[in-house]
Design a protein around this motif. Sequence first.
Motif, PDB file in Angstrom:
ATOM      1  N   LEU A 190      17.970  44.391  94.792  1.00 32.32           N
ATOM      2  CA  LEU A 190      18.992  43.386  95.579  1.00 32.32           C
ATOM      3  C   LEU A 190      18.296  42.450  96.444  1.00 32.32           C
ATOM      4  CD1 LEU A 190      21.743  42.645  96.411  1.00 32.32           C
ATOM      5  CD2 LEU A 190      21.738  44.342  98.013  1.00 32.32           C
ATOM      6  N   ARG A 191      18.373  41.284  96.157  1.00 29.56           N
ATOM      7  CA  ARG A 191      17.670  40.076  96.775  1.00 29.56           C
ATOM      8  C   ARG A 191      19.020  39.335  97.300  1.00 29.56           C
ATOM      9  NH1 ARG A 191      14.064  41.188  92.625  1.00 29.56           N
ATOM     10  NH2 ARG A 191      12.069  41.298  93.533  1.00 29.56           N
ATOM     11  N   VAL A 192      19.003  38.905  98.631  1.00 30.61           N
ATOM     12  CA  VAL A 192      19.940  38.092  99.261  1.00 30.61           C
ATOM     13  C   VAL A 192      19.435  36.645  99.698  1.00 30.61           C
ATOM     14  CG1 VAL A 192      21.714  37.950 100.881  1.00 30.61           C
ATOM     15  CG2 VAL A 192      21.168  40.122  99.822  1.00 30.61           C
ATOM     16  N   VAL A 193      19.634  35.839  98.986  1.00 26.35           N
ATOM     17  CA  VAL A 193      18.721  34.534  99.167  1.00 26.35           C
ATOM     18  C   VAL A 193      19.793  33.316  99.673  1.00 26.35           C
ATOM     19  CG1 VAL A 193      17.124  35.280  97.582  1.00 26.35           C
ATOM     20  CG2 VAL A 193      18.976  33.845  96.969  1.00 26.35           C
ATOM     21  N   PRO A 194      19.306  32.394 100.422  1.00 26.40           N
ATOM     22  CA  PRO A 194      20.168  31.205 100.807  1.00 26.40           C
ATOM     23  C   PRO A 194      20.438  30.473  99.722  1.00 26.40           C
ATOM     24  CG  PRO A 194      17.895  31.156 101.781  1.00 26.40           C
ATOM     25  CD  PRO A 194      17.882  32.494 101.013  1.00 26.40           C
ATOM     26  N   ASP A 195      21.040  29.479 100.110  1.00 26.32           N
ATOM     27  CA  ASP A 195      21.546  28.291  99.144  1.00 26.32           C
ATOM     28  C   ASP A 195      20.308  27.198  99.281  1.00 26.32           C
ATOM     29  OD1 ASP A 195      24.047  28.974  98.440  1.00 26.32           O
ATOM     30  OD2 ASP A 195      24.707  28.388 100.498  1.00 26.32           O
ATOM     31  N   ASP A 196      19.301  27.839  98.172  1.00 23.15           N
ATOM     32  CA  ASP A 196      18.162  26.886  98.177  1.00 23.15           C
ATOM     33  C   ASP A 196      17.306  27.079  96.769  1.00 23.15           C
ATOM     34  OD1 ASP A 196      15.388  26.218  99.309  1.00 23.15           O
ATOM     35  OD2 ASP A 196      14.962  28.201  98.713  1.00 23.15           O
ATOM     36  N   VAL A 197      16.999  26.091  96.195  1.00 23.74           N
ATOM     37  CA  VAL A 197      16.763  26.240  94.849  1.00 23.74           C
ATOM     38  C   VAL A 197      15.385  26.890  94.772  1.00 23.74           C
ATOM     39  CG1 VAL A 197      15.865  24.712  92.659  1.00 23.74           C
ATOM     40  CG2 VAL A 197      17.581  23.805  94.270  1.00 23.74           C
ATOM     41  N   ALA A 198      14.193  26.736  95.326  1.00 26.74           N
ATOM     42  CA  ALA A 198      13.143  27.562  95.124  1.00 26.74           C
ATOM     43  C   ALA A 198      13.455  28.994  95.437  1.00 26.74           C
ATOM     44  CB  ALA A 198      11.886  27.008  96.279  1.00 26.74           C
TER      45      ALA A 198
ATOM     46  N   HIS B  54      11.500  37.190  89.933  1.00 26.55           N
ATOM     47  CA  HIS B  54      11.148  38.436  90.283  1.00 26.55           C
ATOM     48  C   HIS B  54      11.930  39.179  89.486  1.00 26.55           C
ATOM     49  CE1 HIS B  54       7.977  37.699  93.175  1.00 26.55           C
ATOM     50  NE2 HIS B  54       8.651  36.739  93.850  1.00 26.55           N
ATOM     51  N   GLY B  55      13.126  39.170  89.539  1.00 25.74           N
ATOM     52  CA  GLY B  55      14.086  40.103  88.826  1.00 25.74           C
ATOM     53  C   GLY B  55      13.881  40.144  87.472  1.00 25.74           C
TER      54      GLY B  55
ATOM     55  N   ALA C 140      10.594  53.082  85.073  1.00 26.01           N
ATOM     56  CA  ALA C 140      10.279  51.796  84.081  1.00 26.01           C
ATOM     57  C   ALA C 140      11.317  50.642  84.517  1.00 26.01           C
ATOM     58  CB  ALA C 140      10.603  52.407  82.862  1.00 26.01           C
ATOM     59  N   PRO C 141      11.288  49.420  84.318  1.00 27.27           N
ATOM     60  CA  PRO C 141      12.039  48.440  84.308  1.00 27.27           C
ATOM     61  C   PRO C 141      13.331  48.527  83.371  1.00 27.27           C
ATOM     62  CG  PRO C 141      10.172  47.575  83.168  1.00 27.27           C
ATOM     63  CD  PRO C 141       9.857  48.895  83.387  1.00 27.27           C
ATOM     64  N   ARG C 142      14.222  49.138  83.859  1.00 31.55           N
ATOM     65  CA  ARG C 142      15.354  49.470  83.000  1.00 31.55           C
ATOM     66  C   ARG C 142      16.845  49.276  83.502  1.00 31.55           C
ATOM     67  NH1 ARG C 142      14.046  56.097  82.813  1.00 31.55           N
ATOM     68  NH2 ARG C 142      14.198  56.225  84.840  1.00 31.55           N
ATOM     69  N   GLY C 143      16.692  48.801  84.761  1.00 30.59           N
ATOM     70  CA  GLY C 143      17.802  48.521  85.314  1.00 30.59           C
ATOM     71  C   GLY C 143      18.357  47.101  85.626  1.00 30.59           C
ATOM     72  N   VAL C 144      19.044  46.700  86.543  1.00 31.52           N
ATOM     73  CA  VAL C 144      19.585  45.362  86.848  1.00 31.52           C
ATOM     74  C   VAL C 144      19.173  45.060  88.100  1.00 31.52           C
ATOM     75  CG1 VAL C 144      21.693  43.927  87.183  1.00 31.52           C
ATOM     76  CG2 VAL C 144      21.809  46.217  85.797  1.00 31.52           C
ATOM     77  N   ALA C 145      18.715  43.764  88.175  1.00 27.83           N
ATOM     78  CA  ALA C 145      18.059  43.085  89.249  1.00 27.83           C
ATOM     79  C   ALA C 145      19.211  42.138  89.883  1.00 27.83           C
ATOM     80  CB  ALA C 145      16.992  42.179  88.980  1.00 27.83           C
ATOM     81  N   LEU C 146      19.753  42.536  91.344  1.00 32.36           N
ATOM     82  CA  LEU C 146      20.897  41.800  91.636  1.00 32.36           C
ATOM     83  C   LEU C 146      20.337  40.651  92.564  1.00 32.36           C
ATOM     84  CD1 LEU C 146      23.503  44.579  92.789  1.00 32.36           C
ATOM     85  CD2 LEU C 146      23.557  42.896  90.430  1.00 32.36           C
ATOM     86  N   VAL C 147      21.068  39.455  92.615  1.00 32.82           N
ATOM     87  CA  VAL C 147      20.494  38.255  93.517  1.00 32.82           C
ATOM     88  C   VAL C 147      22.037  37.906  94.031  1.00 32.82           C
ATOM     89  CG1 VAL C 147      19.402  36.250  93.515  1.00 32.82           C
ATOM     90  CG2 VAL C 147      18.574  37.584  91.972  1.00 32.82           C
ATOM     91  N   MET C 148      22.103  37.809  95.085  1.00 34.04           N
ATOM     92  CA  MET C 148      23.345  37.343  95.836  1.00 34.04           C
ATOM     93  C   MET C 148      22.761  36.107  96.674  1.00 34.04           C
ATOM     94  SD  MET C 148      25.570  39.664  95.322  1.00 34.04           S
ATOM     95  CE  MET C 148      24.744  40.266  93.839  1.00 34.04           C
ATOM     96  N   VAL C 149      23.934  35.013  96.334  1.00 28.24           N
ATOM     97  CA  VAL C 149      23.120  33.628  96.768  1.00 28.24           C
ATOM     98  C   VAL C 149      24.416  33.149  97.667  1.00 28.24           C
ATOM     99  CG1 VAL C 149      22.987  31.197  96.170  1.00 28.24           C
ATOM    100  CG2 VAL C 149      22.107  33.197  94.655  1.00 28.24           C
ATOM    101  N   GLY C 150      23.759  32.571  99.026  1.00 29.77           N
ATOM    102  CA  GLY C 150      24.505  32.007  99.891  1.00 29.77           C
ATOM    103  C   GLY C 150      24.060  32.096 101.284  1.00 29.77           C
ATOM    104  N   ASP C 151      23.924  31.082 101.860  1.00 27.02           N
ATOM    105  CA  ASP C 151      23.730  30.938 103.378  1.00 27.02           C
ATOM    106  C   ASP C 151      24.702  31.634 104.294  1.00 27.02           C
ATOM    107  OD1 ASP C 151      21.700  29.192 102.846  1.00 27.02           O
ATOM    108  OD2 ASP C 151      22.815  27.437 103.686  1.00 27.02           O
ATOM    109  N   GLU C 152      26.015  31.839 103.752  1.00 26.72           N
ATOM    110  CA  GLU C 152      26.902  32.603 104.565  1.00 26.72           C
ATOM    111  C   GLU C 152      26.702  34.100 104.657  1.00 26.72           C
ATOM    112  OE1 GLU C 152      27.411  31.072 101.695  1.00 26.72           O
ATOM    113  OE2 GLU C 152      28.799  32.118 100.590  1.00 26.72           O
ATOM    114  N   LEU C 153      26.003  34.520 103.581  1.00 29.26           N
ATOM    115  CA  LEU C 153      25.618  36.035 103.658  1.00 29.26           C
ATOM    116  C   LEU C 153      24.669  36.527 104.673  1.00 29.26           C
ATOM    117  CD1 LEU C 153      25.603  36.566  99.751  1.00 29.26           C
ATOM    118  CD2 LEU C 153      27.549  36.872 101.384  1.00 29.26           C
ATOM    119  N   LEU C 154      23.633  35.167 104.927  1.00 28.89           N
ATOM    120  CA  LEU C 154      22.638  35.564 105.803  1.00 28.89           C
ATOM    121  C   LEU C 154      22.957  35.239 107.508  1.00 28.89           C
ATOM    122  CD1 LEU C 154      19.856  34.458 103.151  1.00 28.89           C
ATOM    123  CD2 LEU C 154      20.253  36.673 104.172  1.00 28.89           C
TER     124      LEU C 154
END
Length: 416
Positions: A44-52, A60-61, A4-18
Motif C-alpha cells: 500500500l503506497r500513499v502518495v501526494p498529487d505529484d506526477v513523478a 513499483h506496484g 510470489a508476486p501474486r497479489g494487489v499493489a494499492l496506490v492511494m493518491v492525494g495530498d489530503e491523505l498526507l
Amino acid sequence: LTRAPRGVALVMVGDELLDGRVRDTNSAWLIERITVLRGCVDSLRVVPDDVAGIAAAILHGSAESAAVVVAGGLGPTSDDLSREGLARAAQEELVLDLELLAALHERWRRRGRTMPESNRRQAYRTVSGKPIPNPRGTAPGLLHLLDGVPVVLLPGVPAELHAMWEATAEGIVAPLVAGNAPRRLRLRTARLPESALADAVDAALGQGGAIERGYLVNEFGVDLLLLAGDEQADLDAAGATLLARLAPHVYAVGDAGLERVVVEELLRRRQTLSVAESCTAGLLGGCLTRVPGSSAAFRGGVIAYHDAVKVEALGVPEDLLRSFGAVSEEAARAMATGVRDRLRTDWGLAVTGIAGPAGATAEKPVGMTWVALAGPGATQAERSAFPGDRTQNRTWSVAAALDLLRRALAIQPRLP
Ligand code: ATP
Ligand code: MG
C-alpha cells in the motif's frame, strides 16, 4: 517466507491523505474486499498529487504484483494527476478520447447543464488505455496494461470507488489474485499475553517450519494467525496440535468474538444471563448486546456504580461492603448472586474493580478487578490485576467477565 508476486499493489493518491485533511478509508475498504476474495494485498503506497510520485508508485506496484489499483486524482482540476502519472509510467501520450468526451457532455446535458471546460481533462486516456465507466460521478476510470499487469485507475470519492470496484474493477482484478492468499487459520485467545502465547506456539510447533505465524493484539485478547506458506504445510495438523496445547485459552477458531461465542452457547442451551456492573458501568451489557439475537439469552443488568445501588438493587449486605470493600471477592460474589436472583436468570455475572486513575489503596492497586459468576453450580470468582489506563482496564474487565462465563460454559472450539 518470501511470497510470489501474486497479489494487489494499492496506490492511494492525494495530498489530503498526507496532511491530515482526509483519513484514507479507501485502502481499508479495498483490502477488505480483496481479502474476501482470498486474494492478498502486497503493498500500500500513499502518495501526494505529484506526477513523478504517482508514476513511481505505479511502476513499483506493477513490478511486484499481479495487479495495481490506483484510487484518487481523477478529478477535473489541475491537481488531479493520476492520468498523467500513469502516462509517465507507461511512457505513453495522453490522448483525447472523443467517445468519452461525448459521453461526458451527454452526462452534463442530461443534468440540464453545460459541461465546464475543466472536465475535458477527464476525457483523456493513455493511447492503449480503456476507459472504465463511472455510474456515480463524472470521473471515468481507466484500465491500462503495463507489461501485461493491469493498472486500474479509480476515483477517490468513496461512493464512486465502491460502485466502480463492484461493477468493473473487481472483475479485472479478481481472476488474477483470488484464491492466491496463503491458507490461513485464526485461533482467538484470551488471558494470555502475546509473548506467552508466542512461546507456547513455538514450543508446540517448533521454530521456523512451513507454518508462518502472526499475532494480533485486539480488544479482548490475542489472535494467532497461522499461514500455510506452501502447499505441503499441514495447517490442519498444526491447528489441531495448538488447539490441544492451548485449549483453555482458545475461545474461537475463525472470526467469532468472545461475546458472540458466549451468547451463542447460551442460546444453544436455552439459558439466560444477567449482569451486575460496577467499574464497567454498562460496557459488559453493551458488549453482549452487540450480538444479534442476544435478547433471547441476555435479560438485562444493574449498573451498581454506587455502593447504595449494590445494597438496594442487588441486595449486597451493607456490612459486607463495610468489612471487605466494594472491590473484593465477597462483593463480586454477592453482586453475581444478587442479580441472578433478582432478574431470575440461569447465570449472574458481576464485575467490580478499580479502573483508575483514582481510588487505589495499598492493598487494592489501580487495575485490580474481581469478576464473579453465579450459576446453576457453585459461584466462582476470579481476580485480575490489569496494567492499563482507565479505558483499557474497563475493557479488560469486560473480557475477564466474559471469559469466566465462557470457561464455565465449557465451550470447545473446533477446527473448520
Ligand atoms: P473527483 O472526480 O470527485 O474529483 P478524484 O478521483 O479526483 O474524484 P480526489 O479528488 O482524489 O478524487 O478525491 C475526492 C474526494 O474523495 C476527496 O475530497 C476525499 O474526501 C475523498 N478521498 C480521496 N481519497 C480517499 C481515500 N483514500 N480515502 C477516503 N476518502 C478519499
Ligand atoms: Mg485529489
